[in-house]
Design an enzyme around this catalytic site. Structure first.
Site, PDB file in Angstrom:
ATOM      1  CG  ASP A 271       2.583   5.675   3.459  1.00  0.00           C
ATOM      2  OD1 ASP A 271       2.525   4.448   3.585  1.00  0.00           O
ATOM      3  OD2 ASP A 271       1.815   6.320   2.725  1.00  0.00           O
ATOM      4  CG  ASN A 272      -1.333   6.791   5.151  1.00  0.00           C
ATOM      5  OD1 ASN A 272      -0.743   7.787   4.748  1.00  0.00           O
ATOM      6  ND2 ASN A 272      -2.067   6.033   4.365  1.00  0.00           N
TER       7      ASN A 272
HETATM    8  P1  AMP Z   1      -2.203   7.957   0.487  1.00  0.00           P
HETATM    9  O1  AMP Z   1      -2.771   6.667  -0.007  1.00  0.00           O
HETATM   10  O2  AMP Z   1      -3.161   9.132   0.299  1.00  0.00           O
HETATM   11  O3  AMP Z   1      -1.652   7.884   1.849  1.00  0.00           O
HETATM   12  O4  AMP Z   1      -0.998   8.303  -0.491  1.00  0.00           O
HETATM   13  C1  AMP Z   1       0.140   7.507  -0.642  1.00  0.00           C
HETATM   14  C2  AMP Z   1       1.201   8.294  -1.361  1.00  0.00           C
HETATM   15  O5  AMP Z   1       0.719   8.749  -2.622  1.00  0.00           O
HETATM   16  C3  AMP Z   1       1.694   9.528  -0.642  1.00  0.00           C
HETATM   17  O6  AMP Z   1       3.045   9.674  -0.929  1.00  0.00           O
HETATM   18  C4  AMP Z   1       0.888  10.625  -1.256  1.00  0.00           C
HETATM   19  O7  AMP Z   1       1.510  11.874  -1.147  1.00  0.00           O
HETATM   20  C5  AMP Z   1       0.820  10.159  -2.711  1.00  0.00           C
HETATM   21  N1  AMP Z   1      -0.359  10.695  -3.400  1.00  0.00           N
HETATM   22  C6  AMP Z   1      -1.640  10.353  -3.175  1.00  0.00           C
HETATM   23  N2  AMP Z   1      -2.463  11.029  -3.987  1.00  0.00           N
HETATM   24  C7  AMP Z   1      -1.690  11.836  -4.748  1.00  0.00           C
HETATM   25  C8  AMP Z   1      -1.935  12.782  -5.779  1.00  0.00           C
HETATM   26  N3  AMP Z   1      -3.164  13.052  -6.218  1.00  0.00           N
HETATM   27  N4  AMP Z   1      -0.870  13.406  -6.312  1.00  0.00           N
HETATM   28  C9  AMP Z   1       0.375  13.156  -5.899  1.00  0.00           C
HETATM   29  N5  AMP Z   1       0.673  12.260  -4.945  1.00  0.00           N
HETATM   30  C10 AMP Z   1      -0.338  11.610  -4.370  1.00  0.00           C
HETATM   31 MG    MG Z   2      -0.790   9.161   3.092  1.00  0.00          MG
END
Ligand code: AMP
Ligand code: MG
Length: 522
Positions: A271-272
């Protein structure tokens, strides 16, 4: 000069793809839709900390009214005529299928036409969406400064990246447990407005494949090709395969760039990974200081170090394999997809070799043995050499005397000299062979060194630098955000006025939270 708000609105993602019919903003599974309409929250006292003057310059626009700009870029006011939305995607996290993820804290606030191309604008940290799961949809100043500075730095390093337009402090406090160890602290909230031609990730395709929703999978692939890969032609099996091959090539090229500048993404979940091959989602990333391919800054990944520097190429291939699986229903034949994936390894070996040759200023790539590169990397690793400085120093190395080379090693290793000297015999052998090749190539010295300096940046955003800027910003002093932004506009230039940043990581930063240790979402 035109005002940024005079750029024409040109929705395509939200006008051509299926929208979630529900508009209630509660956490839920969203089926058969590419996105959900959602409104950003209204921060209490938004304050514009920084904006990217270079992006505005590229677009040939200015900001006529800073107050209005701040209102829009904080989510308080909408772009006239545009309905904000969050995107639906899934993903493999740390090797496991995690189901629906989506924009949990990102909201698209505009799709604009800029210089004849279309750009999406997204607020990160503007409140919850149907994809927030149990989290708050917010972002803190610390992580927002890191994203803001690094995405612009990446662009200036010539590494494909999403860009950052603005950094706003919201005036609200956000509780965060930095290391997930029960120590919650209230931190200042912030919002970054980031921009890219598209924020589509591998996971946008995976979610439909996982739900056996071939109709929407096809919709999304056709949309992506039409808008971002239109040179590949109209939808057909052949076009889909070319699309996959192009994504493989772009991802490969992205990882080569990361390895060239010593960037560790930290969370290479599917997803990244951007379908356009951009660096996206700046979380617990870091820059190699002592050359250790086993290093990752992400404490969440400390045990297996799946996303360590040296494993990024393998993970890219693993992620591309997941994308191939997702696209399979449209192609119905495994072999051509497998062939493209097999090609990745061959191309990676080839391009990585050329990249490393470029870094050491040898241009007859086929005359440089893999052994020379391998030994160099091994020497750098065992002698704990600062990656950025080592390559930059040899980009102005003129004498080719072993005594002078040894001085570089002594000055820029993180190891005690008494220990370091035991590696000198190995370095001396390597240096002899390297020198011989440089002399054989016989390229005019200045042009050779100038070319090396365009490959080897002098300045990167070391974690301790970002951390210093964060600590000042948290007490209301944004001077270091500004200084680092300016420094990283020209990372390949000498910039003697900034030479204090051309230095090894200070000792205090070695084990400090925020410098060598970061965690996933913040
Ligand atoms: P990441 O690790 O930042 O790539 O996030 C993985 C998933 O978690 C993605 O779907 C993000 O949108 C969600 N996510 C991360 N941080 C938050 C947050 N503070 N609030 C809501 N969703 C989050
Ligand atoms: Mg992400």
């Amino acid at each position: 000069m035109k005002d940024i708000f005079s750029l024409p609105i040109a929705p395509s993602f939200s006008s051509e793809l299926p929208a979630d019919p529900l508009t209630t903003n509660v956490s839920r599974q969203v089926e058969s839709s590419c996105f959900s309409f959602v409104k950003p929250i209204s921060p209490a006292r938004p304050e514009l900390i920084h904006y990217s003057a270079s992006l505005l310059k590229e677009w040939n626009v200015g900001i006529e009214n800073k107050k209005e700009f701040t209102e829009v870029m904080s989510g308080n006011k909408s772009f006239l005529g545009f309905r904000p939305y969050a995107m639906c995607y899934g993903g493999h996290q740390f090797g496991q299928w995690a189901g629906q993820l989506g924009d949990g804290r990102a909201i698209n606030i505009a799709e604009l036409e800029v210089n004849n191309s279309l750009l999406k604008f997204q607020l990160k940290g503007a409140g919850p969406t149907p994809y927030s799961r149990r989290a708050d949809g917010l972002a803190v100043l610390r992580s927002s400064i890191r994203e803001y500075l690094c995405s612009e730095a990446m662009h200036n390093l010539r590494v494909p990246s999403t860009r950052a337009l603005s950094l706003i402090k919201t005036g609200d406090m956000v509780p965060r447990d930095i290391l997930y160890n029960g120590n919650v602290r209230a931190e200042p909230g912030a919002i970054v407005c980031r921009t890219a031609p598209s924020f589509i990730r591998f996971g946008n395709f995976e979610i439909f494949a996982s739900r056996q929703d071939k109709k929407n999978l096809t919709n999304l692939v056709d949309y992506t090709i039409k808008h971002h890969f239109k040179e590949l032609g109209s939808p057909s099996k052949t076009t889909y395969l070319s699309f996959f091959e192009e994504v493989v090539n772009r991802t490969l090229s992205l990882v080569i760039h990361w390895q060239r500048v010593g960037f560790v993404h930290g969370v290479m979940n599917t997803d990244n990974l951007s379908i356009l091959g951009l660096t996206i989602d700046f979380g617990p990333y870091g820059w190699l200081e002592d050359y250790n391919p086993g290093w990752t800054p992400n404490t969440t990944d400390a045990q297996h170090r799946r996303y360590r520097f040296g494993n990024q190429p393998n993970v890219a291939l693993w992620n591309l394999t997941q994308l191939a699986n997702a696209l399979y229903p449209l192609i119905d034949e495994a072999e051509p997809l497998e062939n493209i994936l097999t090609g990745f390894k061959v191309k990676y070996a080839h391009q990585s070799h050329s990249m490393m040759c470029n870094k050491i200023g040898l241009y007859s790539f086929d005359k440089v043995s893999d052994g020379l590169i391998y030994t160099l990397e091994e020497n750098l690793r065992v002698s704990e050499m600062d990656m950025t400085i080592f390559f930059r120093e040899i980009s102005s190395f003129e004498s080719f005397k072993w005594q002078d080379f040894k001085l570089i090693l002594k000055q820029f290793s993180y190891m005690e000299e008494s220990e370091l000297i035991s590696y000198f015999p190995k370095w001396k052998d390597w240096f002899k062979e390297y020198k011989k090749l440089v002399l054989t190539e016989n390229i005019e010295k200045k042009s050779r060194l100038d070319k090396m300096k365009l490959t080897n940046p002098k300045y990167v955003l070391r974690n301790y630098m970002a951390q210093l800027a964060i600590e000042k910003a948290e007490i209301g002093d944004y001077s270091l955000v500004d200084e680092l932004y300016t420094l990283l506009q020209n990372p390949y230039d000498e910039q003697p006025e900034f030479k204090k940043w051309y230095a090894k990581r200070p000792e205090w930063a070695k084990q400090k939270v925020g410098c060598s240790m970061l965690s996933c979402s913040s």
